[in-house]
Design a protein around this motif. Structure first.
Motif, mmCIF file in Angstrom:
data_model
loop_
_atom_site.group_PDB
_atom_site.id
_atom_site.type_symbol
_atom_site.label_atom_id
_atom_site.label_comp_id
_atom_site.label_asym_id
_atom_site.label_seq_id
_atom_site.Cartn_x
_atom_site.Cartn_y
_atom_site.Cartn_z
ATOM 1 N N GLY A 12 0.826 -1.210 0.000
ATOM 2 C CA GLY A 12 0.000 0.000 0.000
ATOM 3 C C GLY A 12 0.855 1.253 0.000
ATOM 4 N N PHE A 13 1.924 1.263 0.799
ATOM 5 C CA PHE A 13 2.850 2.402 0.797
ATOM 6 C C PHE A 13 3.500 2.551 -0.568
ATOM 7 N N SER A 14 3.864 1.426 -1.169
ATOM 8 C CA SER A 14 4.525 1.462 -2.471
ATOM 9 C C SER A 14 3.609 2.068 -3.528
ATOM 10 N N VAL A 15 2.364 1.651 -3.552
ATOM 11 C CA VAL A 15 1.389 2.176 -4.520
ATOM 12 C C VAL A 15 1.155 3.665 -4.263
ATOM 13 N N ARG A 16 0.975 4.024 -3.005
ATOM 14 C CA ARG A 16 0.753 5.442 -2.665
ATOM 15 C C ARG A 16 1.963 6.289 -3.032
ATOM 16 N N LEU A 45 8.085 12.304 0.315
ATOM 17 C CA LEU A 45 9.155 11.974 1.263
ATOM 18 C C LEU A 45 8.663 11.216 2.493
ATOM 19 N N PRO A 46 7.521 11.597 3.099
ATOM 20 C CA PRO A 46 7.033 10.782 4.228
ATOM 21 C C PRO A 46 6.686 9.346 3.820
ATOM 22 N N LEU A 47 6.083 9.178 2.636
ATOM 23 C CA LEU A 47 5.768 7.819 2.180
ATOM 24 C C LEU A 47 7.041 7.027 1.908
ATOM 25 N N ARG A 52 10.586 2.708 3.405
ATOM 26 C CA ARG A 52 11.954 2.287 3.743
ATOM 27 C C ARG A 52 11.962 1.550 5.076
ATOM 28 N N GLN A 53 11.183 2.022 6.036
ATOM 29 C CA GLN A 53 11.139 1.397 7.358
ATOM 30 C C GLN A 53 10.372 0.082 7.351
ATOM 31 N N PRO A 56 12.161 -2.441 3.335
ATOM 32 C CA PRO A 56 13.359 -1.921 2.654
ATOM 33 C C PRO A 56 13.570 -2.507 1.254
ATOM 34 N N GLU A 57 13.234 -3.775 1.071
ATOM 35 C CA GLU A 57 13.435 -4.395 -0.235
ATOM 36 C C GLU A 57 12.488 -3.798 -1.285
ATOM 37 N N THR A 58 11.284 -3.451 -0.898
ATOM 38 C CA THR A 58 10.339 -2.808 -1.817
ATOM 39 C C THR A 58 10.755 -1.367 -2.077
ATOM 40 N N PHE A 59 11.261 -0.715 -1.055
ATOM 41 C CA PHE A 59 11.731 0.665 -1.188
ATOM 42 C C PHE A 59 12.824 0.786 -2.248
#
Length: 133
Positions: A12-16, A45-47, A52-53, A56-59
């Protein structure tokens, strides 16, 4: 990370993050500089930090796109006639170098950074001449 939702939560973070990056890019391309910078600061930047937290591998898949976006925002401040934003410009360049994964990107970013210094110096000299007159 939330228990039982790990992958979906970070996805969800990745899509956002992808959507926020696209929105900032569109605003930047439409020369809506203030909106683009606000989107980068308040959403992108917040997303990126959350992703990242939490994953990390998706980041890692987002790093170069983030670097390019920040790199492109910095000179836009100069092009928009806002040379007084030097601290923000330098912060954007530092962030871009920090996100870069591709080993060539930091060199490109540093070259752009040097290119921005030239108009900044010229603007300072012009201002000094105006002040004298």
């Amino acid at each position: 990370m939330r228990h039982g939702m790990g992958g979906e939560y970070s996805q969800g973070f990745s899509v956002r993050l992808t959507r926020a990056r696209a929105q900032a890019r569109e605003q930047l391309n439409d020369t809506e500089l203030v909106r683009a910078l606000r989107t980068v600061r308040n959403e992108v930047l917040p997303l990126a930090d959350k992703l990242r937290q939490s994953a990390p591998e998706t980041f890692e898949a987002h790093r170069d796109a983030l670097a390019v976006l920040l790199n492109d925002c910095a000179p836009a401040l100069i092009d928009a006639g806002r040379p007084g934003e030097r601290p923000v410009i330098q912060q954007l360049f530092r962030g871009a170098v920090g996100y870069a994964k591709d080993p060539v990107l930091p060199e490109v970013i540093k070259a752009n950074q040097q290119g921005v210094h030239i108009p900044q110096r010229a603007n300072r000299r012009i201002q000094m001449l105006v002040d004298v007159i």
